[in-house]
Motif scaffolding. Structure first.
Motif, PDB file in Angstrom:
ATOM      1  N   LEU A  11     -77.715 -77.854 -10.000  1.00 52.50           N
ATOM      2  CA  LEU A  11     -77.230 -76.591 -10.551  1.00 52.50           C
ATOM      3  C   LEU A  11     -78.109 -76.138 -11.709  1.00 52.50           C
ATOM      4  O   LEU A  11     -78.451 -74.953 -11.827  1.00 52.50           O
ATOM      5  N   SER A  14     -81.264 -74.383 -10.621  1.00 50.51           N
ATOM      6  CA  SER A  14     -81.141 -73.144  -9.849  1.00 50.51           C
ATOM      7  C   SER A  14     -81.147 -71.913 -10.737  1.00 50.51           C
ATOM      8  O   SER A  14     -80.574 -71.907 -11.826  1.00 50.51           O
ATOM      9  N   THR A  15     -81.788 -70.864 -10.241  1.00 50.29           N
ATOM     10  CA  THR A  15     -81.735 -69.560 -10.899  1.00 50.29           C
ATOM     11  C   THR A  15     -81.161 -68.509  -9.950  1.00 50.29           C
ATOM     12  O   THR A  15     -81.199 -67.317 -10.240  1.00 50.29           O
ATOM     13  N   ARG A  17     -78.491 -66.268  -7.661  1.00 52.34           N
ATOM     14  CA  ARG A  17     -77.206 -65.641  -7.960  1.00 52.34           C
ATOM     15  C   ARG A  17     -76.058 -66.479  -7.398  1.00 52.34           C
ATOM     16  O   ARG A  17     -75.011 -66.625  -8.033  1.00 52.34           O
ATOM     17  N   TYR A  18     -76.254 -67.012  -6.199  1.00 52.33           N
ATOM     18  CA  TYR A  18     -75.244 -67.834  -5.552  1.00 52.33           C
ATOM     19  C   TYR A  18     -75.816 -69.215  -5.259  1.00 52.33           C
ATOM     20  O   TYR A  18     -77.011 -69.345  -4.965  1.00 52.33           O
ATOM     21  N   VAL A  19     -74.970 -70.235  -5.312  1.00 51.91           N
ATOM     22  CA  VAL A  19     -75.386 -71.587  -4.945  1.00 51.91           C
ATOM     23  C   VAL A  19     -74.398 -72.147  -3.928  1.00 51.91           C
ATOM     24  O   VAL A  19     -73.186 -71.965  -4.061  1.00 51.91           O
ATOM     25  N   CYS A  21     -72.849 -75.420  -2.052  1.00 47.84           N
ATOM     26  CA  CYS A  21     -72.644 -76.869  -1.982  1.00 47.84           C
ATOM     27  C   CYS A  21     -72.188 -77.189  -0.564  1.00 47.84           C
ATOM     28  O   CYS A  21     -71.076 -76.824  -0.162  1.00 47.84           O
ATOM     29  N   TYR A 127     -70.733 -70.688  -4.506  1.00 42.05           N
ATOM     30  CA  TYR A 127     -70.340 -70.303  -5.860  1.00 42.05           C
ATOM     31  C   TYR A 127     -71.163 -69.141  -6.378  1.00 42.05           C
ATOM     32  O   TYR A 127     -72.353 -69.014  -6.048  1.00 42.05           O
ATOM     33  N   ASP A 128     -70.552 -68.327  -7.197  1.00 43.04           N
ATOM     34  CA  ASP A 128     -71.290 -67.440  -8.087  1.00 43.04           C
ATOM     35  C   ASP A 128     -71.821 -68.353  -9.197  1.00 43.04           C
ATOM     36  O   ASP A 128     -71.049 -68.904  -9.970  1.00 43.04           O
ATOM     37  N   ARG A 129     -73.133 -68.533  -9.238  1.00 44.75           N
ATOM     38  CA  ARG A 129     -73.701 -69.542 -10.143  1.00 44.75           C
ATOM     39  C   ARG A 129     -73.291 -69.317 -11.585  1.00 44.75           C
ATOM     40  O   ARG A 129     -72.918 -70.253 -12.299  1.00 44.75           O
ATOM     41  N   VAL A 133     -71.247 -71.990 -13.908  1.00 42.21           N
ATOM     42  CA  VAL A 133     -71.776 -72.485 -15.186  1.00 42.21           C
ATOM     43  C   VAL A 133     -70.818 -72.148 -16.328  1.00 42.21           C
ATOM     44  O   VAL A 133     -70.549 -72.983 -17.206  1.00 42.21           O
ATOM     45  N   GLY A 137     -69.425 -76.051 -14.868  1.00 43.26           N
ATOM     46  CA  GLY A 137     -70.218 -76.664 -13.812  1.00 43.26           C
ATOM     47  C   GLY A 137     -69.776 -78.093 -13.531  1.00 43.26           C
ATOM     48  O   GLY A 137     -68.585 -78.389 -13.400  1.00 43.26           O
TER      49      GLY A 137
END
Length: 203
Positions: A11, A14-15, A17-19, A21, A127-129, A133, A137
Motif C-alpha cells: 500500500l 502505491s500511488t 487511485r484504487y488498489v 487486494c 479500495y479507494d487508496r 490510508v 491502512g
C-alpha cells in the motif's frame, strides 16, 4: 511480520487511485474489475468487494442465510460494525455458494449490478487508496504477531466506520479451493485491533 506487514508495504508503494487486494487462490471472470471500478466510482465509498464463490457448494442451497442480504438503496454510509451485532452476521451470506444463489434469484439484466451491505469481504476487495490510508491502512501490523490472519477484516472495519463500503453482485470471484498457504493462524488481527480501540476508550 506476516500478511499485514506485506499489505502495508504494498500500500505504501502505491500511488494509484484504487488498489485491489486479491487473494492468490481466487480466479476473476472477465469484466469483474471493470464492474468493481465502476461501482466504486459511482458509490464513492471506501471500498467495494466481490465475495468469492465456492463452486463445490453450488448444489448446497442454504436459504436460512439469504436473509442476510440487504441491498444499499442509497450511497453506502459509514457504519460501526462489531461482533455480536446483526451487522456482523451479514458475513454468513459469503459462505459456500450463498451469494451465487442470492444473485440467481435477483435475475439481474445483463451488465446490471447491485451494492449490498457487508460486515467485511474476503478474497477480492477494491479500495479507494486515499480512504484506506485515511482509515489507517494496515499500519497496525506492528501490533500483531507474525502468525495472524484477519488483517483484511481489521482494515475494512476501519474503512467502514469512516467512509462506508459495499459488496457488489454479481460477484465474478471464484475460490479455487486449493490448500491454504497460511497454515499458522494463531491470532485474528481484527481482534487485536478492536481490543486496542476498546482499551483506548475513556472509562
Amino acid at each position: 511480520r506476516g500478511l499485514a506487514e506485506h499489505r502495508a508495504y504494498l500500500l505504501a508503494a502505491s500511488t494509484a487511485r484504487y488498489v485491489l487486494c486479491l487473494d492468490d487462490d481466487v480466479w476473476l471472470e472477465p469484466g469483474t474489475l471493470r464492474r468493481l471500478v465502476t461501482a466504486l466510482a459511482e458509490l464513492g465509498c471506501g471500498f467495494v468487494g466481490n465475495a468469492v464463490h465456492g463452486l463445490s457448494y453450488v448444489d448446497d442451497v442454504r436459504p436460512e442465510t439469504h436473509g442476510h442480504y440487504e441491498q444499499w438503496e442509497t450511497t453506502p454510509a459509514p457504519e460501526r460494525v462489531r461482533p455480536g451485532t446483526p451487522e456482523w452476521e451479514r458475513a454468513q451470506i459469503h459462505s459456500a455458494a450463498n451469494l451465487l444463489h442470492v444473485t440467481e434469484k435477483l435475475e439481474l439484466p445483463p451488465d446490471a449490478w447491485r451494492a449490498y451491505k457487508v460486515s467485511w469481504v474476503g478474497g477480492c476487495v477494491l479500495y479507494d487508496r486515499a480512504k484506506l490510508v485515511d482509515s489507517g491502512g494496515f499500519d497496525f501490523w506492528r501490533r500483531v504477531q507474525e502468525k495472524h490472519q484477519g488483517e483484511d477484516v481489521a482494515a475494512q472495519l476501519a474503512v467502514l466506520a469512516r467512509h462506508g463500503g459495499a459488496g457488489v453482485l454479481p460477484s465474478g470471484a471464484y475460490h479455487l479451493e486449493s490448500p491454504t498457504t497460511v497454515t499458522e493462524r494463531d491470532v485474528e488481527a481484527w481482534e487485536v485491533v478492536l481490543a486496542d480501540e476498546d482499551a483506548a476508550q475513556p472509562a
